[in-house]
Design an enzyme around this catalytic site. Structure first.
Site, short mmCIF file in Angstrom:
data_model
loop_
_atom_site.label_atom_id
_atom_site.label_comp_id
_atom_site.label_asym_id
_atom_site.label_seq_id
_atom_site.Cartn_x
_atom_site.Cartn_y
_atom_site.Cartn_z
CD GLU A 198 19.80 10.36 -2.12
OE1 GLU A 198 20.50 9.35 -1.96
OE2 GLU A 198 18.75 10.57 -1.49
CD GLU A 213 20.37 3.07 3.69
OE1 GLU A 213 20.71 4.20 3.26
OE2 GLU A 213 19.98 2.15 2.97
CB VAL A 264 0.37 0.64 4.19
CG1 VAL A 264 1.11 -0.52 4.84
CG2 VAL A 264 -0.93 0.16 3.56
N GLY A 265 2.19 2.93 5.42
CA GLY A 265 3.41 3.32 6.12
C GLY A 265 3.13 4.06 7.42
N GLY A 293 0.83 -1.20 0.00
CA GLY A 293 0.00 0.00 0.00
C GLY A 293 0.86 1.25 0.00
CB CYS A 310 21.19 5.36 -0.54
SG CYS A 310 21.63 3.72 0.05
N GLY A 354 2.53 4.88 1.16
CA GLY A 354 3.13 5.33 2.41
C GLY A 354 2.19 6.09 3.33
N PRO A 355 1.45 7.09 2.82
CG PRO A 355 0.97 9.06 1.66
CD PRO A 355 1.53 7.69 1.47
#
Length: 455
Positions: free
Chosen positions: A362, A225, A186-187, A181, A262, A183-184
């Site tokens: 980045e 991370e 399920v996260g 799902g 990253c 992020g807003p």
């Protein structure tokens, strides 16, 4: 099967893996998965909800008491069995790692023991998706934790295969749970859930701040991370041959995975007098860098992950030009022959100053910034002039000098003269690159808590 290696039929995943079985999600909504090479929909997954997270947490909590009492050696062997089914490196390393851990120690009249932190919420990114999942799930399971995983919705399909492997090898029900799902939804539900004892997140620094903010309400442990803008320092004692080796290695370390790494070495710091020679080598490499379709055996880099990412990287390239950086190779136009797919030309800027946006933010694409310096102290100062501190590199004719400079870099790992990545060494960052470590014994320690028993 199409020429790109992606099945012609849609990969349709309509269930979540919760409590040891494939479960119908609470809501009907679906999320489409797009092939970044063809720009076509290749799959669909459930758009999980907070109710699905509740169910997964309940299953993980129910499984925790029994799983946490299984011996660490036996838990590590379960991970080894998973490795025989799919993700090899991190899962397969657990039997070795578990032997390196001091699970109990005597301090005076106290017996100090290491125990699992509890239920882990793992939120993982779209780059290196299976590796990033394994780096959290394998040591967490070995520690005795149970897991609720939310993979990125951009690259989620591998997580379903991992769940199938878990099921096939007989991982006890509830030890591993998969909820897909956005992020807003399920996260945030994972980060806020009072039944989750720890969140381990890999992703952008912006999203990491949000995870920390939401998780703070229940004072749960958080491991992050996050982003990087890693420096690669080429010292002034390199002869022509060693300079060429360093530049070739540095370009590869910047453009690996199309720059979507990253820890990519995206800032190359070179002595000012060596700038023309470095530019010549880099330009030749960038213009001939082997782009290709994902299953092309001759390709070194492929498309970016999405149209959003392609636009983001192209906008940064345009901004670098506007801010006055010297464009050595690449640019904003798509690479010839790759008008379809989310491809970006490998791009190199030189005469980049630390105040430029492309030197500080980045980009997460195949863009290299060459920054000239004047003397070793200036090189170190410019290398450390970043809010990030994830990785770095140092090249010198003297390994001792290279190590001395590496010790001055404020970053979590440093390659000396192209030293290869060690999957058993701790991986993680300083500053806004996050906190906590993954991989090897130190990665296992992240999921353990200490208890002192006085006698």
């Amino acid at each position: 099967m199409s020429t790109t290696g992606v099945p012609d039929t849609l990969i349709d995943r309509d269930r979540l893996y919760i409590g040891g079985s494939w479960t119908t999600p609470a809501g009907p909504d679906r999320i489409e998965v797009v092939n970044s090479d063809t720009e076509q929909v290749m799959g669909r997954i459930p758009a999980g909800t907070a109710a699905d997270v509740d169910a997964a947490v309940a299953a993980a909590r129910a499984a925790f008491d029994e799983w946490s009492q299984v011996s660490p050696t036996d838990r590590a062997e379960v991970c080894a069995a998973v490795a025989a089914g799919l993700p090899i490196m991190t899962f397969a390393s657990q039997p070795q790692v578990v032997q390196e851990m001091e699970w109990e120690e005597q301090i005076g009249n106290s017996l100090v023991v290491r125990e699992p932190v509890g239920v882990l919420g793992a939120i993982t990114p779209w780059n290196y998706p299976l590796h990033q999942i394994a780096a959290k799930v394998a040591p967490a399971m070995t520690a005795g934790c149970t897991v609720v995983l939310k993979p990125s919705v951009v690259t989620p399909l591998n997580a379903f295969v991992l769940a199938e492997v878990m099921d096939e090898v007989g991982v006890p029900a509830g030890v591993f749970n998969l909820v897909t799902g956005i992020g807003p939804v399920v996260g945030e539900a994972i980060a806020a859930h009072p039944g989750i004892d720890m969140v381990s997140f890999t992703g952008s620094t912006r999203a990491g701040r949000r995870v920390s903010e939401v998780a703070s309400a229940t004072v749960k442990r958080v491991a992050l991370e996050l982003g990087g803008k890693s420096p690669n320092v080429l010292l002034d004692d390199l002869d022509e041959e060693l300079l060429q080796r360093a530049v070739i290695d540095g370009v590869g370390k910047c453009f690996i995975n199309s720059g979507q790494t990253c820890s990519a070495l995206t800032r190359m710091l070179v002595p000012r007098e060596a700038l023309p020679a470095v530019e010549a080598i880099v330009a030749a490499m960038a213009e001939g860098f082997p782009l290709g379709h994902p299953l092309d055996p001759d390709a070194v880099a492929g498309p970016l992950v999405s149209a959003v990412q392609q636009k983001r990287v192209t906008d940064y390239i345009r901004q670098g030009i506007d801010e006055g950086a010297k464009l050595v190779a690449g640019g904003t136009e798509p690479p010839a022959g790759f008008e379809q797919g989310y491809y970006v030309r490998p791009t190199v800027f030189s005469d980049v100053t630390p105040d430029m946006t492309i030197a500080q933010e980045e980009i997460f694409g195949p863009v290299l910034c060459i920054i000239p310096y004047d003397g070793e102290d200036d090189a170190v100062a410019k290398a450390n002039d970043s809010v990030y501190g994830l990785a770095g590199g140092v090249w010198s004719a003297s390994p001792e000098r290279a190590e001395a400079v590496a010790r001055r870099l404020r970053t979590g790992q440093v390659e000396i003269n192209g030293g290869v990545f060690n999957p058993l060494a701790p991986f993680g960052g300083y500053k806004q690159s996050g906190h906590g470590r993954e991989l090897g014994r130190h990665g296992l320690e992240e999921f353990l808590v200490l208890k002192s028993m006085q006698r």
